[in-house]
Write a protein that holds these residues in place. Sequence first.
Motif, PDB file in Angstrom:
ATOM      1  N   ALA A 179       0.860  -1.162   0.101  1.00 61.53           N
ATOM      2  CA  ALA A 179      -0.097  -0.119   0.025  1.00 61.53           C
ATOM      3  C   ALA A 179       1.055   1.277  -0.076  1.00 61.53           C
ATOM      4  CB  ALA A 179      -0.916  -0.052   1.198  1.00 61.53           C
ATOM      5  N   ARG A 180       1.684   1.397   0.496  1.00 63.19           N
ATOM      6  CA  ARG A 180       2.641   2.278   0.713  1.00 63.19           C
ATOM      7  C   ARG A 180       3.334   2.442  -0.591  1.00 63.19           C
ATOM      8  NH1 ARG A 180       4.879   0.404   6.452  1.00 63.19           N
ATOM      9  NH2 ARG A 180       3.536   1.850   7.822  1.00 63.19           N
ATOM     10  N   ARG A 181       4.100   1.433  -1.140  1.00 66.47           N
ATOM     11  CA  ARG A 181       4.638   1.760  -2.457  1.00 66.47           C
ATOM     12  C   ARG A 181       3.570   2.301  -3.609  1.00 66.47           C
ATOM     13  NH1 ARG A 181       6.758  -3.419  -0.839  1.00 66.47           N
ATOM     14  NH2 ARG A 181       5.257  -4.395  -2.133  1.00 66.47           N
ATOM     15  N   LEU A 182       2.194   1.633  -3.550  1.00 66.84           N
ATOM     16  CA  LEU A 182       1.201   2.319  -4.374  1.00 66.84           C
ATOM     17  C   LEU A 182       0.964   3.721  -4.200  1.00 66.84           C
ATOM     18  CD1 LEU A 182      -1.072   1.628  -6.422  1.00 66.84           C
ATOM     19  CD2 LEU A 182      -2.352   0.920  -4.510  1.00 66.84           C
ATOM     20  N   ARG A 183       1.100   4.188  -3.076  1.00 65.29           N
ATOM     21  CA  ARG A 183       0.677   5.605  -2.643  1.00 65.29           C
ATOM     22  C   ARG A 183       1.979   6.404  -3.076  1.00 65.29           C
ATOM     23  NH1 ARG A 183      -1.202   6.394   3.507  1.00 65.29           N
ATOM     24  NH2 ARG A 183      -2.545   8.154   2.457  1.00 65.29           N
ATOM     25  N   GLY A 184       3.132   5.648  -3.016  1.00 61.57           N
ATOM     26  CA  GLY A 184       4.463   6.769  -3.086  1.00 61.57           C
ATOM     27  C   GLY A 184       4.497   6.698  -4.763  1.00 61.57           C
ATOM     28  N   ALA A 185       3.529   5.710  -5.601  1.00 66.19           N
ATOM     29  CA  ALA A 185       3.788   5.653  -7.089  1.00 66.19           C
ATOM     30  C   ALA A 185       2.737   6.527  -7.577  1.00 66.19           C
ATOM     31  CB  ALA A 185       3.865   4.391  -7.609  1.00 66.19           C
ATOM     32  N   GLY A 186       2.059   7.282  -6.852  1.00 65.66           N
ATOM     33  CA  GLY A 186       0.993   8.234  -7.268  1.00 65.66           C
ATOM     34  C   GLY A 186      -0.203   7.818  -7.018  1.00 65.66           C
ATOM     35  N   GLY A 187      -0.441   6.542  -6.220  1.00 70.16           N
ATOM     36  CA  GLY A 187      -1.934   6.483  -6.063  1.00 70.16           C
ATOM     37  C   GLY A 187      -2.366   7.232  -4.877  1.00 70.16           C
ATOM     38  N   ASP A 188      -3.866   7.517  -4.977  1.00 69.07           N
ATOM     39  CA  ASP A 188      -4.483   8.133  -4.147  1.00 69.07           C
ATOM     40  C   ASP A 188      -4.701   7.278  -2.555  1.00 69.07           C
ATOM     41  OD1 ASP A 188      -4.715  10.010  -5.967  1.00 69.07           O
ATOM     42  OD2 ASP A 188      -6.565   9.574  -6.946  1.00 69.07           O
ATOM     43  N   ASP A 189      -5.341   8.239  -1.856  1.00 62.66           N
ATOM     44  CA  ASP A 189      -5.939   7.280  -0.771  1.00 62.66           C
ATOM     45  C   ASP A 189      -7.176   6.280  -1.197  1.00 62.66           C
ATOM     46  OD1 ASP A 189      -4.758   8.556   1.340  1.00 62.66           O
ATOM     47  OD2 ASP A 189      -6.151  10.254   1.622  1.00 62.66           O
ATOM     48  N   PRO A 190      -7.222   5.180  -0.369  1.00 64.86           N
ATOM     49  CA  PRO A 190      -8.303   4.114  -0.862  1.00 64.86           C
ATOM     50  C   PRO A 190      -9.740   4.740  -1.221  1.00 64.86           C
ATOM     51  CG  PRO A 190      -7.105   3.232   1.025  1.00 64.86           C
ATOM     52  CD  PRO A 190      -6.573   4.975   0.891  1.00 64.86           C
ATOM     53  N   PRO A 191     -10.307   4.504  -2.256  1.00 67.90           N
ATOM     54  CA  PRO A 191     -11.590   4.919  -2.426  1.00 67.90           C
ATOM     55  C   PRO A 191     -12.724   4.689  -1.716  1.00 67.90           C
ATOM     56  CG  PRO A 191     -11.086   3.510  -4.123  1.00 67.90           C
ATOM     57  CD  PRO A 191      -9.934   3.308  -3.227  1.00 67.90           C
ATOM     58  N   SER A 192     -12.660   3.806  -0.599  1.00 63.38           N
ATOM     59  CA  SER A 192     -13.641   3.471   0.270  1.00 63.38           C
ATOM     60  C   SER A 192     -13.500   3.570   1.643  1.00 63.38           C
ATOM     61  CB  SER A 192     -13.829   1.902  -0.002  1.00 63.38           C
ATOM     62  OG  SER A 192     -12.723   1.230   0.631  1.00 63.38           O
ATOM     63  N   TYR A 193     -14.436   3.591   2.556  1.00 62.79           N
ATOM     64  CA  TYR A 193     -14.306   3.815   4.235  1.00 62.79           C
ATOM     65  C   TYR A 193     -13.552   2.803   4.586  1.00 62.79           C
ATOM     66  CZ  TYR A 193     -15.819   3.743   8.728  1.00 62.79           C
ATOM     67  OH  TYR A 193     -15.728   3.697  10.196  1.00 62.79           O
ATOM     68  N   PRO A 194     -13.675   1.410   4.444  1.00 61.30           N
ATOM     69  CA  PRO A 194     -12.971   0.362   5.131  1.00 61.30           C
ATOM     70  C   PRO A 194     -11.248   0.482   4.694  1.00 61.30           C
ATOM     71  CG  PRO A 194     -14.879  -0.715   4.143  1.00 61.30           C
ATOM     72  CD  PRO A 194     -14.617   0.883   3.515  1.00 61.30           C
ATOM     73  N   GLY A 195     -10.886   1.058   3.569  1.00 61.21           N
ATOM     74  CA  GLY A 195      -9.422   0.880   3.260  1.00 61.21           C
ATOM     75  C   GLY A 195      -8.920   2.131   3.898  1.00 61.21           C
ATOM     76  N   ARG A 196      -9.642   3.126   3.942  1.00 59.99           N
ATOM     77  CA  ARG A 196      -9.067   4.508   4.813  1.00 59.99           C
ATOM     78  C   ARG A 196      -8.973   4.015   6.264  1.00 59.99           C
ATOM     79  NH1 ARG A 196     -10.298  10.118   1.447  1.00 59.99           N
ATOM     80  NH2 ARG A 196     -10.343   8.726  -0.589  1.00 59.99           N
ATOM     81  N   VAL A 197      -9.815   3.425   6.588  1.00 62.27           N
ATOM     82  CA  VAL A 197      -9.875   3.035   8.233  1.00 62.27           C
ATOM     83  C   VAL A 197      -8.767   2.387   8.650  1.00 62.27           C
ATOM     84  CG1 VAL A 197     -10.978   1.976  10.130  1.00 62.27           C
ATOM     85  CG2 VAL A 197     -12.320   3.504   8.489  1.00 62.27           C
ATOM     86  N   TRP A 198      -8.623   1.222   7.656  1.00 59.33           N
ATOM     87  CA  TRP A 198      -7.505   0.203   7.533  1.00 59.33           C
ATOM     88  C   TRP A 198      -5.996   1.193   7.655  1.00 59.33           C
ATOM     89  CZ3 TRP A 198      -3.977  -1.303   3.238  1.00 59.33           C
ATOM     90  CH2 TRP A 198      -3.156  -2.155   3.439  1.00 59.33           C
ATOM     91  N   LEU A 199      -5.882   2.135   6.705  1.00 55.83           N
ATOM     92  CA  LEU A 199      -4.577   2.804   6.827  1.00 55.83           C
ATOM     93  C   LEU A 199      -4.503   3.785   8.141  1.00 55.83           C
ATOM     94  CD1 LEU A 199      -4.153   4.225   3.352  1.00 55.83           C
ATOM     95  CD2 LEU A 199      -2.940   2.257   4.421  1.00 55.83           C
ATOM     96  N   ALA A 200      -5.594   4.109   8.520  1.00 51.50           N
ATOM     97  CA  ALA A 200      -5.464   4.915   9.762  1.00 51.50           C
ATOM     98  C   ALA A 200      -5.079   4.167  10.818  1.00 51.50           C
ATOM     99  CB  ALA A 200      -7.015   5.488  10.145  1.00 51.50           C
ATOM    100  N   GLY A 201      -5.450   2.852  11.071  1.00 55.76           N
ATOM    101  CA  GLY A 201      -4.891   1.963  11.851  1.00 55.76           C
ATOM    102  C   GLY A 201      -3.555   1.683  12.071  1.00 55.76           C
ATOM    103  N   TRP A 202      -3.070   1.699  10.662  1.00 56.33           N
ATOM    104  CA  TRP A 202      -1.535   1.570  10.614  1.00 56.33           C
ATOM    105  C   TRP A 202      -0.892   2.793  10.954  1.00 56.33           C
ATOM    106  CZ3 TRP A 202       2.029  -2.099   9.975  1.00 56.33           C
ATOM    107  CH2 TRP A 202       1.527  -3.256   9.712  1.00 56.33           C
TER     108      TRP A 202
END
Length: 268
Positions: free
Chosen positions: A179-202
């Motif tokens: 996930a960090r590599r994806l965001r570092g390569a230009g990926g946005d935040d996850p487009p869903s509530y569960p994904g952003r909550v998962w990243l918040a936990g990290w």
Amino acid sequence: MDATALASRARQSRGREVLPELLALAGDPAAGDDRWQAAASAIELLLWTERPGDAAELAESVITAEADTALAKQDFPFDTALLAADLHAGIPAGPRLRRLAGLPPAGSVLARRLDWLAGRLDGTGPAALLPNHHDWGGAPGALGPVGEALRKQPYATLRPNQRRALWSALESANDIDAARRLRGAGGDDPPSYPGRVWLAGWAVHDGDPAEAERLLLSAAPLWRPYASWDCLPTDLAVEPTLRRAVTPAVWDRYLSGPLGPEASEGEA
């Protein structure tokens, strides 16, 4: 006013205002399905207002009274209330789970869920059984063939549904490095509530409270109710790691709304 209308008002930033009405409806034996639906909404609000013991007591009473109704086709948030009371109020969930599991029709959704939780509780503890719990800090699992195929494609070329599928795969695998590599390569935040909550936990795990707060605030517009009575996402109120990211700003954003379809209507 029925349970659906009250839940809608709760999502319109009026949750604390309608809680007494929900509790009254949840205690009305003549209310039909509105009784357990109002109880479900009230449980979510009780959990958000730091009353897990009251939420569990309401869950126990409505299951006892309504176990042979359409409630038997549900499990959430009644199961969450029992677990949260164990974790945050010191009220053991095991005895309640075992007793209540025998009340709904055998083989029903609620009976199976309560029985399963009773069997798992001693081995895992309540926290690991709460909604949106992840092993933050743990090793990743396999991404799966769909996730692997999508991960190899440039993120900018993925369609919206493919982006959701990729982030869902990363979350399911708990693969924070990918996930960090994806965001570092230009990926946005996850487009869903569960994904952003998962990243918040990290972010909480990594000691970055500001990023955790940002992710939870940005996740609020993406949350959608599970059913007509669903007025708040309970994971942030009960899961221990996520609770550490619920700053006053996050608390106010979710509890004061608007959320879900009511938020979309306000933006139209």
